[in-house]
Design an enzyme around this catalytic site. Structure first.
Site, PDB file in Angstrom:
ATOM      1  NE  ARG A 194      71.336  42.529  86.772  1.00 19.47           N
ATOM      2  CZ  ARG A 194      71.846  42.757  87.153  1.00 19.47           C
ATOM      3  NH1 ARG A 194      72.492  44.799  86.804  1.00 19.47           N
ATOM      4  NH2 ARG A 194      72.732  42.280  87.552  1.00 19.47           N
TER       5      ARG A 194
ATOM      6  CG  HIS B 261      65.516  37.997  93.614  1.00 22.60           C
ATOM      7  ND1 HIS B 261      65.930  38.037  92.397  1.00 22.60           N
ATOM      8  CD2 HIS B 261      65.593  39.604  93.960  1.00 22.60           C
ATOM      9  CE1 HIS B 261      66.263  39.190  91.282  1.00 22.60           C
ATOM     10  NE2 HIS B 261      66.080  40.173  92.769  1.00 22.60           N
TER      11      HIS B 261
ATOM     12  CE1 TYR C 126      53.576  52.482 108.713  1.00 16.63           C
ATOM     13  CE2 TYR C 126      55.349  53.442 107.051  1.00 16.63           C
ATOM     14  CZ  TYR C 126      55.316  53.169 108.784  1.00 16.63           C
ATOM     15  OH  TYR C 126      55.958  54.003 108.856  1.00 16.63           O
TER      16      TYR C 126
END
Length: 852
Positions: free
Chosen positions: A42, A88, A132
């Protein structure tokens, strides 16, 4: 009852399956597993491609989705969903935030994602929602994924074992150095600065050419971090430390210019800000500081930024723009620091790496990628050559092949027949059966022969590459240079080679000054130019308005940046930078020394030493401080013992009861020492006769006093025959004598006569080593100062009375003398304060030839 007992016993095997363990051991084990997961999967980047797993998955997912630089943009939500579902399995925000950061030009030095839409701003505005915005890979990101289909890197199963993902990318970009990284793991963190691609590749090529290259040599190529927001790297020490050790503090400053408006007002225009600074927060904080009166001199702040940054600070008319700018650097984020901590995963383990280590890991990775790619290409080429060999056999026996195929009942019979008749492999036989009729034309036959010939050359070259490491390194270099030519650009962050931290020296000119210390320990500094030079015998100029019973004891010439080592009569040493002394006019009293340094009230400064700096180890070890006391004790200690300033001072010499420190001077270890007594005698001996001692030692006998009323009045060190000895008596008489007139004797003797002490001259008060280039500054107890040229005093015999140096009023006496270096452009001013010409006609040289 029997049935109940039997039922109870039947429950026992279930209880036996419960394993009792220590909760402490379980917590340790679980926490270590969690820690390793965070570290490896990570928070920390891989040293080879400079990526964390989430970055790698986003780039690989976009490649698999076909969202490359030459294709249309795709909705971010589509990309995030694909990465989330395949590689993921965490929150969608973690994937989207990662992709957004890789698209922001102010976050990454070389962005890897080409974003379309609102991707946030330097003011900390959040990006638009993923539904968007759109994205695709940038060309430079494709260089990181180059050859990934050629078995160049290992793959691992994804979270549900349904597909594979790469463990590392076969990057051509040294991404760890170029884009940096930051992350917080468990028990460790990483913070790696971005660098310029051109510089990093030049450094990598230099490393390939010379594996033994030092970090300092690499720094000739990689100058320092190169931040996406530009700005100025202030100071090089932190950069060098980070490159050499992997840890360091890089000070960043905004790029600011002082401009004048049409109205004549000054404005400060900021066009680049430090990396990771939120522009809106910085401006808001600055406004708060102005309102709190911590920053003064600014009338208005305007953010005129559009595509480019432009922040305007209007400076008040009565303020100095340079001082305002320095205060902005000091109190706001216009100056901030980047703490480098180069921790990355090497073979799955976290390591702290310097510049050379990071380049080494990248080159090793590229080397492995080139080997694996070459092996893959060789296998593919040999496979193709094998098929072409089958084609060529078929074409050489075309009629027989066609006849065999026509006479076969099934394709399988034809395949077996071809293999048996012509000795072909199964792969060749199938390829021949799959051939189209157009391949049988003459032109196509020639193409097959040409392709085979080219393929054999390729196979030969690939085998050569696998057998020659230097050739592989040459390939790596060529590919790096190609990347540099495509994507390399100019450095954005300017490196300023100066002090890393803001100090008072930035605000103060290193001018020549005069420091005066009074009998009651009042101190001040005054520009040397305020004192004018007069003729010998003048009345002098007013130097200080002293309080009752106070007078100036020390007059010290220095430059503002010098260190002063102050020695007290009790034998303690204190440090003071010359610019830390408050400035005062020539006639002002100054400030109590106790308010500047922590000197005890019952102690007094008796001696000073000027030192340029306290950090040059060779200088410290090869210079010594020699101290003498009123009772004739002398002591020698290495300057290195006094090189670590402490607020409360240190013990410099052990003083016996009834004695006190009188003088201290800096020597090279090869000087000669002259000590003068109140009774008019002096002794000269080699410094080498005094062995170096520790700080707390008492010292040894330097001179024998003439009687209980006698005492040492001064000491000088002589390292040149050009120096003459100047002695001054309390009634204003003085004289110069050649140093050679004082014969060298043993340390501890009675010495020889240095001045003929009479009632007219008074006792000896001072001794100085002077040359014709020096001026004398003489001050008496009533505060009158006179400055005369030493060259106006002729050299005379050792046992003479001397000449009058200053005309004293009744009951006045000389308090102190010091020598100053004459300025070349200084003109002799023959007028004294009362407007009278200096009269030298009545000065007498009373010669006494008696020697003792």
């Amino acid at each position: 009852m029997a049935e109940e007992t039997e039922n109870e016993n039947s429950l026992l095997p279930a209880n036996d399956r419960i394993v009792k363990i220590n909760i402490e051991d379980q917590m340790k084990s679980a926490y270590i597993d969690y820690s390793m997961s965070v570290i490896v999967s990570r928070a920390l980047p891989d040293a080879r491609d400079g990526l964390k797993p989430v970055h790698r998955r986003v780039l690989f997912g976009m490649e698999e989705l076909g969202v490359t630089s030459g294709k249309p943009y795709k909705k971010s939500a589509r990309i995030v969903g694909d990465v989330l579902g395949k590689y993921h399995p965490h929150g969608d925000s973690s994937v989207y935030d990662t992709m957004v950061r890789m698209a922001q030009e102010w976050s990454l030095r070389y962005p890897l994602v080409d974003g379309q839409g609102n991707y946030g701003s330097l003011d900390g505005d959040p990006p638009a929602a993923m539904r968007y915005t759109e994205a695709r890979l940038r060309k430079i990101a494709e260089e990181m994924l180059s050859d990934i289909k050629k078995d160049t890197v290992d793959f691992q199963l994804n979270f549900d074992d349904s597909m594979e993902e790469p463990t590392v990318l076969p990057t051509r970009i040294p991404n760890l150095l170029v884009n940096g990284a930051s992350g917080i793991a468990v028990g460790m963190a990483t913070n790696m600065a971005p660098h310029n691609l051109t510089e990093v590749i030049d450094g990598t090529v230099a490393y390939i050419d010379n594996r033994d290259i030092e970090v300092s040599e690499l720094m000739q190529f990689v100058k320092g971090p190169d931040f996406p927001t530009g700005g100025i790297i202030y100071g090089h020490n932190g950069v060098r430390e980070a490159f050499e050790t992997g840890r360091g503090r890089v000070v960043m400053r905004a790029k600011a210019e002082i401009e004048a408006t049409k109205s004549g007002r000054e404005i400060i225009v900021v066009t680049e800000i430090p990396y990771l600074v939120n522009k809106a927060d910085m401006i808001k904080r600055t406004v708060d500081l102005i309102n709190e009166k911590k920053i003064e001199g600014i009338s208005e702040i305007r953010d005129e930024s559009a595509r480019d940054i432009r922040i305007v600070y209007e400076v008040k008319r009565d303020a100095n723009a340079n001082v305002v700018l320095n205060n902005l650097y000091k109190y706001t984020s216009l100056q901030s620091s980047f703490s480098v901590n180069n921790i990355a995963l090497v073979k799955g383990r976290p390591m702290l790496m310097n510049l050379k280590d990071m380049i080494h890991e990248f080159v090793e990775h590229r080397h492995e990628v080139v080997i694996r790619r070459t092996k893959y290409e060789l296998a593919e080429a040999e496979k193709r050559a094998h098929i072409l060999e089958g084609y060529l056999i078929a074409l050489d026996h075309l009629d027989e092949v066609i006849k065999l195929i026509r006479n076969s009942d099934t394709p399988e019979d034809a395949r077996v027949g071809l293999m048996e008749r012509f000795g072909l492999s199964d792969l060749q036989a199938r390829a021949i059966l799959d051939m189209t009729l157009r391949r049988l034309t003459g032109l196509e036959r020639d193409k097959i022969k040409e392709e085979y010939a080219e393929l054999m050359k390729t196979i030969e070259y690939l085998k050569l590459v696998l057998s020659d490491e230097s050739l592989r390194m040459q390939i790596i270099k060529e590919e790096l240079i190609e990347v540099k030519e495509k994507y390399g650009d100019e450095r954005r962050s300017l490196i300023v080679h100066s002090a890393e931290d803001m100090t008072m020296e930035d605000f103060i000119d290193d001018e020549e000054i005069v420091i005066t210390i009074s009998h009651n320990s009042y101190v001040k500094r005054t520009p040397l130019s305020e004192y004018r030079r007069q003729g010998r015998g003048g009345k002098g100029a007013i130097g200080t308005n002293t309080r009752d019973e106070d007078f100036t004891e020390h007059i010290i010439t220095a430059t503002a940046h010098n260190y002063m080592l102050l020695f007290t009569e009790a034998g303690r040493c204190f440090w003071l930078r010359a610019f830390e002394i408050p400035e005062g006019s020539r006639t002002s009293r100054g400030r109590a020394l106790q308010n500047i340094i922590n000197i005890p009230k019952d102690d007094k400064i008796k001696a000073y030493i000027l030192v340029k700096n306290l950090k040059d180890q060779e200088y410290l070890e090869n210079n010594f401080i020699i101290m003498c006391t009123k009772q004739g004790t002398i002591k020698k200690t290495s300057l290195e013992a006094y090189s670590r300033p402490r607020a409360n001072g240190i013990n410099a010499i052990n003083i016996n009861e009834g004695d006190q420190l009188l003088e201290a001077c800096l020597t090279s270890g090869k000087s000669e020492i002259v000590m003068a007594l109140r009774s008019g005698r002096a002794i000269r001996f080699n410094e080498s006769t005094v062995r170096p001692m520790g700080r707390t030692a008492t010292g040894v006998r330097g001179v024998t006093l003439a009687g209980p009323e006698d005492e040492v009045v001064g000491m000088i060190s002589v390292d040149s025959s050009e120096i003459s000895v100047l002695v001054v008596s309390e009634k204003g008489y003085g004289k110069r004598t050649d140093i050679d007139d004082y014969r060298i004797t043993n340390r501890g003797g009675k010495g020889v006569k240095t001045i003929n002490v009479t009632e007219k001259t008074g006792n000896l008060v001072a001794i100085k080593g002077v040359t014709d280039q020096d001026d004398l500054m003489i001050i008496n107890k009533s505060g009158i100062v006179i400055r005369i040229g030493v060259d106006s005093l002729r050299v005379m015999g050792r046992a003479t009375q001397g000449v009058r140096l200053i005309t004293l009023k009744e009951h006045d006496e000389i308090a102190s003398i010091t020598k100053v270096v004459r300025e070349e452009d200084e003109n002799l001013d023959e007028e004294n304060v009362e407007g009278q010409q200096t009269d030298n006609t009545d000065l007498t040289d009373d010669v006494n030839t008696e020697e003792q």
